[in-house]
Design an enzyme around this catalytic site. Structure first.
Site, PDB file in Angstrom:
ATOM      1  CG  HIS A   1     -12.756  45.641  72.943  1.00 53.82           C
ATOM      2  ND1 HIS A   1     -12.396  44.991  71.780  1.00 53.82           N
ATOM      3  CD2 HIS A   1     -14.103  45.833  72.862  1.00 53.82           C
ATOM      4  CE1 HIS A   1     -13.474  44.792  71.022  1.00 53.82           C
ATOM      5  NE2 HIS A   1     -14.522  45.304  71.656  1.00 53.82           N
TER       6      HIS A   1
ATOM      7  CG  ASP B   1       8.844  63.808  78.863  1.00 56.04           C
ATOM      8  OD1 ASP B   1       8.076  64.405  78.073  1.00 56.04           O
ATOM      9  OD2 ASP B   1       9.666  62.949  78.482  1.00 56.04           O
ATOM     10  CG  HIS B   2      11.777  67.295  78.303  1.00 59.55           C
ATOM     11  ND1 HIS B   2      11.982  66.206  79.141  1.00 59.55           N
ATOM     12  CD2 HIS B   2      12.450  67.022  77.168  1.00 59.55           C
ATOM     13  CE1 HIS B   2      12.772  65.335  78.526  1.00 59.55           C
ATOM     14  NE2 HIS B   2      13.057  65.807  77.331  1.00 59.55           N
TER      15      HIS B   2
ATOM     16  NE  ARG C   1     -15.550  39.199  72.690  1.00 59.38           N
ATOM     17  CZ  ARG C   1     -16.495  40.021  72.221  1.00 59.38           C
ATOM     18  NH1 ARG C   1     -17.684  40.040  72.786  1.00 59.38           N
ATOM     19  NH2 ARG C   1     -16.259  40.810  71.185  1.00 59.38           N
ATOM     20  CG  HIS C   2     -14.279  43.015  75.836  1.00 54.98           C
ATOM     21  ND1 HIS C   2     -13.292  42.636  74.960  1.00 54.98           N
ATOM     22  CD2 HIS C   2     -15.426  43.121  75.119  1.00 54.98           C
ATOM     23  CE1 HIS C   2     -13.809  42.539  73.749  1.00 54.98           C
ATOM     24  NE2 HIS C   2     -15.100  42.817  73.810  1.00 54.98           N
TER      25      HIS C   2
ATOM     26  CB  CYS D   1       6.960  61.192  77.149  1.00 47.42           C
ATOM     27  SG  CYS D   1       6.671  59.618  76.301  1.00 47.42           S
ATOM     28  N   GLY D   2       7.518  62.623  74.663  1.00 50.81           N
ATOM     29  CA  GLY D   2       7.715  62.975  73.255  1.00 50.81           C
ATOM     30  C   GLY D   2       6.886  62.105  72.327  1.00 50.81           C
ATOM     31  CB  THR D   3       7.103  58.657  71.362  1.00 54.30           C
ATOM     32  OG1 THR D   3       7.514  58.057  72.608  1.00 54.30           O
ATOM     33  CG2 THR D   3       8.323  59.094  70.565  1.00 54.30           C
ATOM     34  N   GLY D   4       4.903  59.323  73.693  1.00 51.16           N
ATOM     35  CA  GLY D   4       3.874  58.616  74.467  1.00 51.16           C
ATOM     36  C   GLY D   4       4.291  57.188  74.798  1.00 51.16           C
TER      37      GLY D   4
ATOM     38  N   GLY E   1       7.340  55.992  76.091  1.00 47.53           N
ATOM     39  CA  GLY E   1       8.033  55.830  77.375  1.00 47.53           C
ATOM     40  C   GLY E   1       7.072  55.861  78.555  1.00 47.53           C
TER      41      GLY E   1
HETATM   42  C1  RB5 Z   1      12.667  62.751  75.728  1.00 49.34           C
HETATM   43  O1  RB5 Z   1      13.523  63.336  74.810  1.00 49.34           O
HETATM   44  C2  RB5 Z   1      11.940  61.579  75.087  1.00 49.34           C
HETATM   45  O2  RB5 Z   1      12.785  60.501  74.961  1.00 49.34           O
HETATM   46  C3  RB5 Z   1      10.723  61.215  75.901  1.00 49.34           C
HETATM   47  O3  RB5 Z   1       9.885  62.325  75.974  1.00 49.34           O
HETATM   48  C4  RB5 Z   1       9.850  60.093  75.381  1.00 49.34           C
HETATM   49  O4  RB5 Z   1       9.527  60.315  74.034  1.00 49.34           O
HETATM   50  C5  RB5 Z   1      10.306  58.730  75.601  1.00 49.34           C
HETATM   51  O5  RB5 Z   1       9.603  57.745  75.289  1.00 49.34           O
END
Ligand code: RB5
Length: 152
Positions: free
Chosen positions: A98, A8-9, A132-133, A65-68, A70
């Site tokens: 694993h 995403d952005h 096992r994995h 995404c911003g944090t990975g 989502g």
């Molecule tokens: C977008 O602002 C942000 O919420 C998205 O990129 C992501 O970090 C969500 O998990």
């Protein structure tokens, strides 16, 4: 290897860096999602990338995404996708050894102590340990099919 990548952005800049890195290493990379910072909804990107992955002939998918977070949540709701949110070399290795992850995720706005390219290299170079994995990964597929997957 064949990769498909989408962001995403919030992950555009890092996506660009990853594509450049993988292509320099001789891999093919299908670029999905957006390439500008105009706001979009990450579930739409994940739907597209994972759908293409399942229809196509790719080895691995990469999502940002911003944090990975989502994109990981969304990807792991899709049957057959095992998406690991990596944050260091250890998680990069274990995701393959694993969990036999077929997708990896990163945050475009996260601060990492290890470079993303090092994590990707470790992930690619690590073999799934099986044994096992394999049994446990098999049980993930069962979770997708059983009553939890049918909204009960
Ligand atoms: C977008 O602002 C942000 O919420 C998205 O990129 C992501 O970090 C969500 O998990």
């Amino acid at each position: 290897m064949r990769f498909i990548i989408g962001s995403d952005h919030g992950g555009v800049e890092r996506k660009r860096e990853i594509i450049e890195f993988l292509e320099k290493k001789g891999h093919s990379v299908e670029n999905r999602g957006v390439d500008t910072e105009d706001s979009v909804d990450y579930p739409d990107i994940v739907r597209d990338v994972c759908g293409q992955y399942k229809r196509g002939d790719y080895d691995y998918g990469i999502l940002l995404c911003g944090t990975g977070i989502g994109v990981s949540i969304c990807a792991n709701k899709i049957s057959g996708i095992r998406c690991a949110l990596l944050f260091d070399e250890y998680t990069a290795r274990m995701a393959k050894a694993h969990n036999n992850a077929n997708f990896i995720a990163f945050g475009g706005r996260n601060t990492y102590s290890t470079s993303i390219t090092a994590m990707i290299t470790t992930f690619i170079d690590t073999e799934f340990e099986g044994g096992r994995h394999q049994r446990r990964v098999g049980k993930i597929a069962v979770l997708e099919e059983d009553l939890f997957g049918k909204g009960q």
